[in-house]
Design an enzyme around this catalytic site. Structure first.
Site, PDB file in Angstrom:
ATOM      1  N   THR A  27      30.360  34.836  44.476  1.00 45.25           N
ATOM      2  CA  THR A  27      30.140  35.392  45.818  1.00 45.25           C
ATOM      3  C   THR A  27      30.913  36.707  45.875  1.00 45.25           C
ATOM      4  O   THR A  27      31.719  37.004  44.992  1.00 45.25           O
ATOM      5  CB  THR A  27      30.670  34.452  46.925  1.00 45.25           C
ATOM      6  OG1 THR A  27      32.105  34.388  46.853  1.00 45.25           O
ATOM      7  CG2 THR A  27      30.087  33.051  46.795  1.00 45.25           C
ATOM      8  N   ALA A  57      35.504  33.391  44.424  1.00 45.90           N
ATOM      9  CA  ALA A  57      35.788  33.765  45.822  1.00 45.90           C
ATOM     10  C   ALA A  57      36.621  35.049  45.769  1.00 45.90           C
ATOM     11  O   ALA A  57      37.654  35.091  45.085  1.00 45.90           O
ATOM     12  CB  ALA A  57      36.556  32.652  46.521  1.00 45.90           C
ATOM     13  N   VAL A  83      39.470  33.222  41.399  1.00 47.75           N
ATOM     14  CA  VAL A  83      39.850  34.294  42.331  1.00 47.75           C
ATOM     15  C   VAL A  83      39.312  35.624  41.803  1.00 47.75           C
ATOM     16  O   VAL A  83      39.656  36.060  40.701  1.00 47.75           O
ATOM     17  CB  VAL A  83      41.385  34.362  42.492  1.00 47.75           C
ATOM     18  CG1 VAL A  83      41.756  35.468  43.479  1.00 47.75           C
ATOM     19  CG2 VAL A  83      41.940  33.007  42.928  1.00 47.75           C
ATOM     20  N   LYS A  84      38.454  36.239  42.628  1.00 49.27           N
ATOM     21  CA  LYS A  84      37.848  37.509  42.225  1.00 49.27           C
ATOM     22  C   LYS A  84      38.690  38.657  42.764  1.00 49.27           C
ATOM     23  O   LYS A  84      39.012  38.686  43.961  1.00 49.27           O
ATOM     24  CB  LYS A  84      36.443  37.560  42.825  1.00 49.27           C
ATOM     25  CG  LYS A  84      35.397  38.215  41.978  1.00 49.27           C
ATOM     26  CD  LYS A  84      34.064  38.056  42.706  1.00 49.27           C
ATOM     27  CE  LYS A  84      32.939  38.681  41.953  1.00 49.27           C
ATOM     28  NZ  LYS A  84      31.722  38.701  42.788  1.00 49.27           N
ATOM     29  N   VAL A  85      39.035  39.584  41.890  1.00 49.57           N
ATOM     30  CA  VAL A  85      39.822  40.752  42.318  1.00 49.57           C
ATOM     31  C   VAL A  85      39.175  42.013  41.750  1.00 49.57           C
ATOM     32  O   VAL A  85      38.518  41.965  40.713  1.00 49.57           O
ATOM     33  CB  VAL A  85      41.309  40.663  41.851  1.00 49.57           C
ATOM     34  CG1 VAL A  85      41.985  39.426  42.404  1.00 49.57           C
ATOM     35  CG2 VAL A  85      41.423  40.713  40.336  1.00 49.57           C
TER      36      VAL A  85
END
Ligand code: E4P
Length: 215
Positions: A27, A57, A83-85
């Protein structure tokens, strides 16, 4: 190569999951915002119930500490949350800190191979090169996947996976698999398109017509 769905739409995820092809979901803030009024935690938790694989996310902080803070919270939602960064130096700090706490990250908005190398060195679990958006600039986006794939193969210490992202059409999926991507994350529409062929439809019609006319 695995197939992920690139959406926050629960109906699309439920449908694609029923095909038995989904290994994960990505997402981003734009995709979540499209699901008007949906609470982020509830959306991610619901996706995690439907798909048994990594669910990305995305953090919206711009500083490393903020990303770590968000990431630590996301990680409490479900063990499959990634965890998307963003691919920035602050993003690298977050990847490094989160990796040391055993939390997996997906470094997104990758537009050159050096960003992918740095993300891997910082400890990223996944990198997301944006093939379609590179194509939009008039440069061959798939070359990015080929370069990252070769760089990762040349370094036996790197275990980071490559997600071919910003997929626009079925040919992108095939070319990603050929170029060495581990995963292609696809919009639902592209997954539907990838299963359509006029000769399949014509063949079904002919088989049914012959079946009905049998003596
Ligand atoms: C990847 O994780 C991103 O969500 C996505 O692939 C972006 O694609 P777009 O260029 O179609 O927005």
């Amino acid at each position: 190569m695995q197939i992920y769905l690139d959406t926050a739409n629960i109906n699309e995820i439920r449908e694609a999951a029923s095909w038995g092809i989904l290994s994960g979901v990505t997402t981003n803030p734009t995709l979540v915002a499209r699901e008007k009024g949906a609470d982020f935690k509830s959306v991610i938790s619901e996706i995690a119930e439907l798909v048994d694989g990594p669910i990305s996310a995305e953090a919206v902080s711009l500083d490393g500490d903020g990303m770590v803070k968000e990431g630590l919270e996301f990680a409490t939602w479900h063990p499959n949350v990634i965890v998307k960064v963003p691919s920035t130096t602050e993003g690298l700090k977050a990847v490094y800190q989160l990796a040391r706490k055993g939390i997996r990250t997906n470094v997104t908005l990758i537009f050159n191979a050096s960003q992918a190398l740095m993300a891997a060195r910082a400890g990223a679990f996944i990198v997301s090169p944006f093939v379609g958006r590179v194509d939009d600039t008039g440069v061959d986006g798939m070359q990015l996947i080929r370069e990252i794939s070769q760089i990762y193969k040349n370094d036996s210490e790197i275990k980071t996976k490559i997600i071919s992202a910003s997929i626009r059409h079925p040919r992108h999926i095939i070319d990603s698999a050929l170029a060495g991507a581990d995963i292609a994350t696809c919009p639902f529409k592209v997954l539907q398109m990838s299963m359509r062929h006029p000769l399949t439809d014509r063949g079904i019609e002919q088989f049914l017509a012959d079946w009905k006319a049998r003596g």
